[in-house]
Design a protein around this motif. Structure first.
Motif, short mmCIF file in Angstrom:
data_model
loop_
_atom_site.label_atom_id
_atom_site.label_comp_id
_atom_site.label_asym_id
_atom_site.label_seq_id
_atom_site.Cartn_x
_atom_site.Cartn_y
_atom_site.Cartn_z
N ALA A 31 25.23 27.12 -27.37
CA ALA A 31 26.49 27.42 -26.71
C ALA A 31 26.35 27.30 -25.20
CB ALA A 31 26.97 28.82 -27.08
N GLY A 32 25.19 27.69 -24.68
CA GLY A 32 24.95 27.56 -23.25
C GLY A 32 24.92 26.11 -22.82
N ILE A 33 24.26 25.28 -23.60
CA ILE A 33 24.22 23.84 -23.30
C ILE A 33 25.62 23.26 -23.40
CG2 ILE A 33 23.34 21.61 -24.09
CD1 ILE A 33 20.85 23.13 -25.13
N ALA A 34 26.37 23.68 -24.42
CA ALA A 34 27.73 23.18 -24.61
C ALA A 34 28.62 23.54 -23.42
CB ALA A 34 28.31 23.75 -25.90
N ALA A 35 28.51 24.78 -22.95
CA ALA A 35 29.34 25.22 -21.83
C ALA A 35 29.03 24.42 -20.57
CB ALA A 35 29.10 26.71 -21.58
N GLU A 36 27.77 24.12 -20.36
CA GLU A 36 27.36 23.37 -19.17
C GLU A 36 27.83 21.92 -19.22
OE1 GLU A 36 23.16 23.69 -18.77
OE2 GLU A 36 23.18 25.89 -18.80
N THR A 37 28.01 21.41 -20.44
CA THR A 37 28.37 20.00 -20.59
C THR A 37 29.83 19.81 -21.01
OG1 THR A 37 27.46 20.05 -22.85
CG2 THR A 37 26.01 19.29 -21.09
N GLY A 38 30.61 20.90 -20.98
CA GLY A 38 32.04 20.80 -21.25
C GLY A 38 32.41 20.58 -22.70
N VAL A 39 31.59 21.14 -23.60
CA VAL A 39 31.82 20.97 -25.04
C VAL A 39 31.96 22.35 -25.67
CG1 VAL A 39 30.84 20.10 -27.19
CG2 VAL A 39 30.49 18.82 -25.07
N ALA A 40 32.73 22.45 -26.73
CA ALA A 40 32.83 23.69 -27.50
C ALA A 40 32.20 23.44 -28.87
CB ALA A 40 34.29 24.11 -27.66
N ILE A 41 31.41 24.39 -29.36
CA ILE A 41 30.78 24.22 -30.67
C ILE A 41 31.09 25.42 -31.57
CG2 ILE A 41 28.89 22.84 -29.72
CD1 ILE A 41 27.08 25.33 -30.11
#
Length: 240
Positions: A31-41
């Protein structure tokens, strides 16, 4: 009929999933990686993909294998499949937390039994996990020590040999774990007494743990380590 808790000298524990909340560890990192890259998982989707990738042929030992797993599941989650993120997921194991009840329950159980860790994780990861759990173990066995992973009976045999060297046997062990696949089924096949900690009792499916071909009814069944420790406490009181 299940034996009384006082009849056991040793409590052997699966660690990842039973004592350490690896599912939250993995999904929080993703989720942290997703937030940094503008993605929701979706966390449950991520765990399902993780489970499939983790048990592919040629997988490495855990949690080192998370670096490879990330590159497999990232495209399916819309995340960047860059090596640095795989390394980040692998290294996140060093900060995974214990379940809120784990450390206190282990501290209490250690007063009456010798606690033994049995984990498919590598030694470096267990070193971190033990700190989160306040170092409660009398002995520890990792994939590095056994050269194999549960549910391989050879892993359990290493523990049997250890207790045998102390003049005891597997009949003196109560095996405690959340994974039906890795622990409960094989412990039954090896004629051990077992205790299932159903960490996902309020959730559907098996999350990040592989689904067993057959469900094994355990000798003992609790929804948390706190409930298990309380049952042991009450059982021991009744004997005094």
């Amino acid at each position: 009929m299940a034996r009384g808790f006082s009849e056991f000298k040793y409590l052997t524990f699966d660690v990842v999933g039973t004592l350490i909340d690896f599912e939250s560890g993995i999904t929080n990192c993703l989720a942290g990686i997703a937030a940094e890259t503008g993605v929701a998982i979706d966390g449950e989707e991520a765990l399902a993909l993780y489970r499939q990738a983790r048990y592919m042929p040629g997988a490495a030992l855990f949690p080192d294998d998370l670096a490879r797993v990330y590159t497999v599941i990232a495209p399916q989650l819309g995340l960047p499949a860059e090596e640095k993120y795989g390394v980040r997921l692998r290294d996140s194991a060093s900060v995974w937390k214990g379940f809120p009840d784990s450390a206190a329950a282990l501290a209490e159980l250690a007063k009456s039994h010798k606690l033994i860790a049995m984990t498919n994780a590598r030694r470096w990861a267990l070193d971190h996990f033990e700190k989160k759990l306040a170092s409660p173990f009398f002995a520890t066995f990792t994939a590095d020590d056994t050269g194999t992973e549960k549910p391989d009976p050879a892993f359990f045999q290493k523990v049997f040999d250890f207790v045998s060297s102390r003049g005891d046997s597997k009949d003196d062990i109560l095996h405690v774990a959340q994974s039906q696949y890795h622990d409960i089924g094989i412990s039954r096949a090896l004629a051990m007494t077992n205790c299932w900690i159903e960490r996902r009792h309020a959730q559907k499916g098996y999350g990040g743990t592989i689904e067993p071909k057959h469900f094994t009814v355990p000798d003992y069944h609790f929804n948390s380590m706190a409930d298990f420790a309380a049952a042991v406490r009450e059982s021991l009181k009744e004997r005094t």
